[in-house]
Design a protein around this motif. Structure first.
Motif, PDB file in Angstrom:
ATOM      1  N   ARG A   1      44.586 -49.707  21.039  1.00  0.00           N
ATOM      2  CA  ARG A   1      44.045 -51.012  20.661  1.00  0.00           C
ATOM      3  C   ARG A   1      43.550 -51.772  21.896  1.00  0.00           C
ATOM      4  NH1 ARG A   1      48.665 -51.027  17.139  1.00  0.00           N
ATOM      5  NH2 ARG A   1      49.675 -52.627  18.365  1.00  0.00           N
ATOM      6  N   VAL A   2      44.288 -51.722  22.994  1.00  0.00           N
ATOM      7  CA  VAL A   2      43.862 -52.400  24.227  1.00  0.00           C
ATOM      8  C   VAL A   2      42.607 -51.738  24.778  1.00  0.00           C
ATOM      9  CG1 VAL A   2      44.491 -52.834  26.636  1.00  0.00           C
ATOM     10  CG2 VAL A   2      46.134 -53.303  24.807  1.00  0.00           C
ATOM     11  N   ARG A   3      42.579 -50.406  24.782  1.00  0.00           N
ATOM     12  CA  ARG A   3      41.401 -49.689  25.280  1.00  0.00           C
ATOM     13  C   ARG A   3      40.160 -50.048  24.460  1.00  0.00           C
ATOM     14  NH1 ARG A   3      42.035 -43.903  24.452  1.00  0.00           N
ATOM     15  NH2 ARG A   3      40.927 -44.331  22.542  1.00  0.00           N
ATOM     16  N   ARG A   4      40.322 -50.095  23.151  1.00  0.00           N
ATOM     17  CA  ARG A   4      39.186 -50.436  22.283  1.00  0.00           C
ATOM     18  C   ARG A   4      38.730 -51.871  22.553  1.00  0.00           C
ATOM     19  NH1 ARG A   4      38.612 -49.867  15.745  1.00  0.00           N
ATOM     20  NH2 ARG A   4      36.426 -50.393  15.731  1.00  0.00           N
ATOM     21  N   ASN A   5      39.666 -52.772  22.714  1.00  0.00           N
ATOM     22  CA  ASN A   5      39.327 -54.153  23.020  1.00  0.00           C
ATOM     23  C   ASN A   5      38.566 -54.240  24.345  1.00  0.00           C
ATOM     24  OD1 ASN A   5      39.547 -57.024  22.393  1.00  0.00           O
ATOM     25  ND2 ASN A   5      40.851 -57.095  24.217  1.00  0.00           N
ATOM     26  N   ASP A   6      39.027 -53.502  25.341  1.00  0.00           N
ATOM     27  CA  ASP A   6      38.342 -53.493  26.640  1.00  0.00           C
ATOM     28  C   ASP A   6      36.912 -52.970  26.509  1.00  0.00           C
ATOM     29  OD1 ASP A   6      40.533 -54.532  27.929  1.00  0.00           O
ATOM     30  OD2 ASP A   6      41.200 -52.606  28.753  1.00  0.00           O
ATOM     31  N   GLU A   7      36.714 -51.937  25.694  1.00  0.00           N
ATOM     32  CA  GLU A   7      35.378 -51.394  25.479  1.00  0.00           C
ATOM     33  C   GLU A   7      34.466 -52.426  24.817  1.00  0.00           C
ATOM     34  OE1 GLU A   7      36.128 -47.896  23.170  1.00  0.00           O
ATOM     35  OE2 GLU A   7      36.806 -46.734  24.899  1.00  0.00           O
ATOM     36  N   ILE A   8      34.988 -53.140  23.842  1.00  0.00           N
ATOM     37  CA  ILE A   8      34.200 -54.166  23.154  1.00  0.00           C
ATOM     38  C   ILE A   8      33.841 -55.294  24.115  1.00  0.00           C
ATOM     39  CG2 ILE A   8      34.303 -55.939  21.347  1.00  0.00           C
ATOM     40  CD1 ILE A   8      35.988 -53.861  19.720  1.00  0.00           C
ATOM     41  N   LEU A   9      34.814 -55.725  24.925  1.00  0.00           N
ATOM     42  CA  LEU A   9      34.538 -56.782  25.898  1.00  0.00           C
ATOM     43  C   LEU A   9      33.487 -56.354  26.910  1.00  0.00           C
ATOM     44  CD1 LEU A   9      38.114 -58.210  26.539  1.00  0.00           C
ATOM     45  CD2 LEU A   9      36.230 -59.301  25.303  1.00  0.00           C
ATOM     46  N   ALA A  10      33.537 -55.112  27.352  1.00  0.00           N
ATOM     47  CA  ALA A  10      32.548 -54.607  28.303  1.00  0.00           C
ATOM     48  C   ALA A  10      31.159 -54.577  27.661  1.00  0.00           C
ATOM     49  CB  ALA A  10      32.943 -53.211  28.789  1.00  0.00           C
ATOM     50  N   THR A  11      31.086 -54.192  26.401  1.00  0.00           N
ATOM     51  CA  THR A  11      29.809 -54.170  25.690  1.00  0.00           C
ATOM     52  C   THR A  11      29.247 -55.580  25.557  1.00  0.00           C
ATOM     53  OG1 THR A  11      30.437 -52.187  24.465  1.00  0.00           O
ATOM     54  CG2 THR A  11      28.664 -53.520  23.532  1.00  0.00           C
ATOM     55  N   LEU A  12      30.096 -56.540  25.205  1.00  0.00           N
ATOM     56  CA  LEU A  12      29.652 -57.928  25.084  1.00  0.00           C
ATOM     57  C   LEU A  12      29.165 -58.474  26.420  1.00  0.00           C
ATOM     58  CD1 LEU A  12      32.352 -59.402  22.698  1.00  0.00           C
ATOM     59  CD2 LEU A  12      29.934 -58.986  22.185  1.00  0.00           C
ATOM     60  N   ALA A  13      29.880 -58.173  27.488  1.00  0.00           N
ATOM     61  CA  ALA A  13      29.471 -58.629  28.820  1.00  0.00           C
ATOM     62  C   ALA A  13      28.107 -58.041  29.184  1.00  0.00           C
ATOM     63  CB  ALA A  13      30.520 -58.248  29.852  1.00  0.00           C
ATOM     64  N   GLN A  14      27.905 -56.785  28.863  1.00  0.00           N
ATOM     65  CA  GLN A  14      26.633 -56.129  29.160  1.00  0.00           C
ATOM     66  C   GLN A  14      25.497 -56.779  28.349  1.00  0.00           C
ATOM     67  OE1 GLN A  14      26.564 -51.980  28.132  1.00  0.00           O
ATOM     68  NE2 GLN A  14      24.803 -51.562  29.437  1.00  0.00           N
ATOM     69  N   MET A  15      25.775 -57.100  27.098  1.00  0.00           N
ATOM     70  CA  MET A  15      24.762 -57.742  26.246  1.00  0.00           C
ATOM     71  C   MET A  15      24.407 -59.122  26.789  1.00  0.00           C
ATOM     72  SD  MET A  15      26.217 -56.582  22.516  1.00  0.00           S
ATOM     73  CE  MET A  15      25.134 -57.635  21.594  1.00  0.00           C
ATOM     74  N   ARG A  16      25.395 -59.849  27.280  1.00  0.00           N
ATOM     75  CA  ARG A  16      25.143 -61.193  27.829  1.00  0.00           C
ATOM     76  C   ARG A  16      24.279 -61.106  29.091  1.00  0.00           C
ATOM     77  NH1 ARG A  16      31.097 -62.764  26.654  1.00  0.00           N
ATOM     78  NH2 ARG A  16      30.859 -63.702  24.596  1.00  0.00           N
ATOM     79  N   ARG A  17      24.529 -60.088  29.917  1.00  0.00           N
ATOM     80  CA  ARG A  17      23.750 -59.929  31.150  1.00  0.00           C
ATOM     81  C   ARG A  17      22.285 -59.617  30.853  1.00  0.00           C
ATOM     82  NH1 ARG A  17      28.499 -57.282  32.908  1.00  0.00           N
ATOM     83  NH2 ARG A  17      27.603 -55.265  32.386  1.00  0.00           N
ATOM     84  N   LYS A  18      22.038 -58.925  29.736  1.00  0.00           N
ATOM     85  CA  LYS A  18      20.670 -58.524  29.392  1.00  0.00           C
ATOM     86  C   LYS A  18      19.858 -59.661  28.792  1.00  0.00           C
ATOM     87  CE  LYS A  18      21.433 -53.622  28.857  1.00  0.00           C
ATOM     88  NZ  LYS A  18      21.326 -52.461  27.994  1.00  0.00           N
TER      89      LYS A  18
END
Length: 69
Positions: free
Chosen positions: A51-68
């Motif tokens: 669950r923590v790993r999945r949450n980290d993956e989602i947060l990384a995806t959101l951060a990447q989307m914000r940067r774009k």
């Protein structure tokens, strides 16, 4: 989206079949409020690490989307 091996689906389906949420007043209230109990059940089948790993993956995806933006 990452590829999920077919055996993962079988594992989840088997666990879901064995896992029954008792319809307590709290569960009934959550369902009435609009909480997806099936999604909650699915999440609880994962280990805390998963669950923590999945949450980290989602947060990384959101951060990447914000940067774009």
């Amino acid at each position: 989206m990452t590829d999920v091996p077919p055996e993962s689906f079988a594992r989840v389906q088997a666990a879901m079949a064995a896992f029954r949420v008792q319809d307590t007043p709290a569960i009934a209230a959550a369902r009435a409020y609009g909480v997806d109990i099936g999604l909650l059940k699915e999440s609880m089948l994962r280990t805390p690490f998963e669950r923590v790993r999945r949450n980290d993956e989602i947060l990384a995806t959101l951060a990447q989307m914000r940067r774009k933006r």
